[in-house]
Design a protein around this motif. Structure first.
Motif, short mmCIF file in Angstrom:
data_model
loop_
_atom_site.label_atom_id
_atom_site.label_comp_id
_atom_site.label_asym_id
_atom_site.label_seq_id
_atom_site.Cartn_x
_atom_site.Cartn_y
_atom_site.Cartn_z
N ASP A 110 0.84 -1.21 0.00
CA ASP A 110 0.00 0.00 0.00
C ASP A 110 0.87 1.26 0.00
O ASP A 110 0.59 2.21 -0.72
CB ASP A 110 -0.93 0.03 1.22
CG ASP A 110 -2.02 -1.03 1.15
OD1 ASP A 110 -2.23 -1.61 0.07
OD2 ASP A 110 -2.65 -1.28 2.20
N TYR A 111 1.93 1.23 0.81
CA TYR A 111 2.80 2.40 0.89
C TYR A 111 3.53 2.64 -0.43
O TYR A 111 3.61 3.77 -0.91
CB TYR A 111 3.81 2.26 2.04
CG TYR A 111 4.64 3.51 2.19
CD1 TYR A 111 4.17 4.59 2.92
CD2 TYR A 111 5.87 3.64 1.54
CE1 TYR A 111 4.91 5.76 3.02
CE2 TYR A 111 6.61 4.80 1.63
CZ TYR A 111 6.13 5.86 2.37
OH TYR A 111 6.85 7.02 2.46
N VAL A 112 4.08 1.58 -1.02
CA VAL A 112 4.82 1.71 -2.28
C VAL A 112 3.89 2.21 -3.38
O VAL A 112 4.27 3.06 -4.19
CB VAL A 112 5.50 0.38 -2.67
CG1 VAL A 112 6.06 0.44 -4.09
CG2 VAL A 112 6.62 0.06 -1.68
N LYS A 113 2.67 1.72 -3.40
CA LYS A 113 1.69 2.17 -4.40
C LYS A 113 1.45 3.68 -4.26
O LYS A 113 1.48 4.43 -5.24
CB LYS A 113 0.38 1.39 -4.21
CG LYS A 113 -0.63 1.60 -5.28
CD LYS A 113 -1.84 0.68 -5.01
CE LYS A 113 -2.85 0.73 -6.12
NZ LYS A 113 -3.97 -0.18 -5.85
N GLN A 114 1.23 4.12 -3.02
CA GLN A 114 1.00 5.56 -2.78
C GLN A 114 2.26 6.37 -3.07
O GLN A 114 2.21 7.45 -3.64
CB GLN A 114 0.54 5.78 -1.32
CG GLN A 114 0.02 7.18 -1.06
CD GLN A 114 -1.18 7.52 -1.94
OE1 GLN A 114 -2.14 6.77 -2.03
NE2 GLN A 114 -1.12 8.67 -2.61
N TYR A 115 3.41 5.81 -2.68
CA TYR A 115 4.70 6.47 -2.93
C TYR A 115 4.89 6.68 -4.43
O TYR A 115 5.31 7.74 -4.88
CB TYR A 115 5.84 5.61 -2.35
CG TYR A 115 7.21 6.20 -2.55
CD1 TYR A 115 7.75 7.06 -1.60
CD2 TYR A 115 7.96 5.90 -3.69
CE1 TYR A 115 9.02 7.59 -1.78
CE2 TYR A 115 9.22 6.43 -3.88
CZ TYR A 115 9.75 7.28 -2.92
OH TYR A 115 11.00 7.82 -3.10
N GLY A 116 4.59 5.65 -5.22
CA GLY A 116 4.72 5.74 -6.67
C GLY A 116 3.82 6.82 -7.25
O GLY A 116 4.25 7.63 -8.08
N LYS A 117 2.58 6.86 -6.78
CA LYS A 117 1.63 7.89 -7.25
C LYS A 117 2.11 9.29 -6.87
O LYS A 117 2.11 10.20 -7.69
CB LYS A 117 0.24 7.64 -6.66
CG LYS A 117 -0.51 6.50 -7.29
CD LYS A 117 -1.88 6.34 -6.64
CE LYS A 117 -2.60 5.12 -7.17
NZ LYS A 117 -3.88 4.91 -6.47
N ASP A 118 2.50 9.43 -5.59
CA ASP A 118 2.91 10.74 -5.08
C ASP A 118 4.16 11.27 -5.77
O ASP A 118 4.35 12.48 -5.88
CB ASP A 118 3.16 10.68 -3.57
CG ASP A 118 1.88 10.46 -2.77
OD1 ASP A 118 0.78 10.58 -3.35
OD2 ASP A 118 1.99 10.14 -1.56
N ASN A 119 5.04 10.38 -6.21
CA ASN A 119 6.31 10.79 -6.79
C ASN A 119 6.36 10.64 -8.32
O ASN A 119 7.43 10.78 -8.92
CB ASN A 119 7.46 10.02 -6.14
CG ASN A 119 7.65 10.45 -4.69
OD1 ASN A 119 8.18 11.52 -4.42
ND2 ASN A 119 7.17 9.63 -3.76
N GLY A 120 5.24 10.37 -8.93
CA GLY A 120 5.15 10.35 -10.38
C GLY A 120 5.84 9.18 -11.07
O GLY A 120 6.20 9.28 -12.24
N TYR A 121 6.04 8.07 -10.37
CA TYR A 121 6.66 6.89 -10.99
C TYR A 121 5.61 6.15 -11.81
O TYR A 121 4.46 6.04 -11.41
CB TYR A 121 7.24 5.93 -9.94
CG TYR A 121 8.49 6.46 -9.29
CD1 TYR A 121 9.72 6.33 -9.92
CD2 TYR A 121 8.44 7.07 -8.05
CE1 TYR A 121 10.87 6.82 -9.33
CE2 TYR A 121 9.60 7.55 -7.45
CZ TYR A 121 10.80 7.43 -8.11
OH TYR A 121 11.94 7.90 -7.51
N ARG A 122 6.03 5.64 -12.94
CA ARG A 122 5.12 4.83 -13.76
C ARG A 122 5.24 3.37 -13.36
O ARG A 122 4.30 2.60 -13.51
CB ARG A 122 5.44 5.02 -15.24
CG ARG A 122 5.11 6.45 -15.67
CD ARG A 122 5.40 6.70 -17.11
NE ARG A 122 4.51 5.90 -17.94
CZ ARG A 122 4.72 5.68 -19.22
NH1 ARG A 122 5.77 6.17 -19.82
NH2 ARG A 122 3.86 4.96 -19.91
#
Length: 149
Positions: free
Chosen positions: A99-111
């Motif tokens: 859950d954290y990595v998913k949110q981290y990816g969204k928040d930091n613009g990772y595809r």
């Protein structure tokens, strides 16, 4: 990202693992206690069996055998419960990380963010591209913050 490092470094892993180990210790202590009681009964039987009638011997052997079967069944049930608790504890931590990595990816613009465990499937990655430490810091800060709410 190194998933094993995340699991090992995540503070909630230690908390969940300690809770699991305490439960397992209690369950195993219950089994040990039953086994010890049965062994005491067996020793008493071995001392007294020379003075028992054939009928008493037969009855006592049957009782001891039944008790041993019950202990074995209980021990198997406890081992199954411990295994399930372990899986549940591990899954709780994995869900947090995912859950954290998913949110981290969204928040930091990772595809895409790839995770490898042990000898995973990433053959090469620039060390600068490894987000493990950055994610671990945020994951632990998130956990610490949720404990105070």
């Amino acid at each position: 990202m190194d998933v094993n490092k995340l699991l090992d470094g995540y503070k909630r892993t230690k908390v969940v693992r300690a809770d699991f180990e305490a439960k397992a210790k209690t369950l195993n202590a219950n089994v040990d206690s039953l086994v010890a009681d049965w062994q005491k009964e067996l020793k008493v039987y071995e001392k007294e069996r020379s003075s028992m009638s054939a009928k008493e011997l037969e009855l006592k052997q049957e009782l001891l055998g039944n008790k041993q079967q019950q202990i074995n069944s209980y021990q198997q049930a406890v081992q199954k419960q411990i295994q399930e608790e372990d899986q549940k504890a591990t899954q709780t931590v994995i869900n947090d990380i995912n859950d954290y990595v998913k949110q981290y990816g969204k928040d930091n613009g990772y595809r895409i963010i790839l995770g490898a465990s042990g000898s995973g499937n990433i053959m090469y990655a620039d060390e600068a591209a490894d987000l493990t430490e950055e994610v671990l810091v945020g994951l632990n800060a998130d956990f610490e913050g949720s404990k105070t709410e």
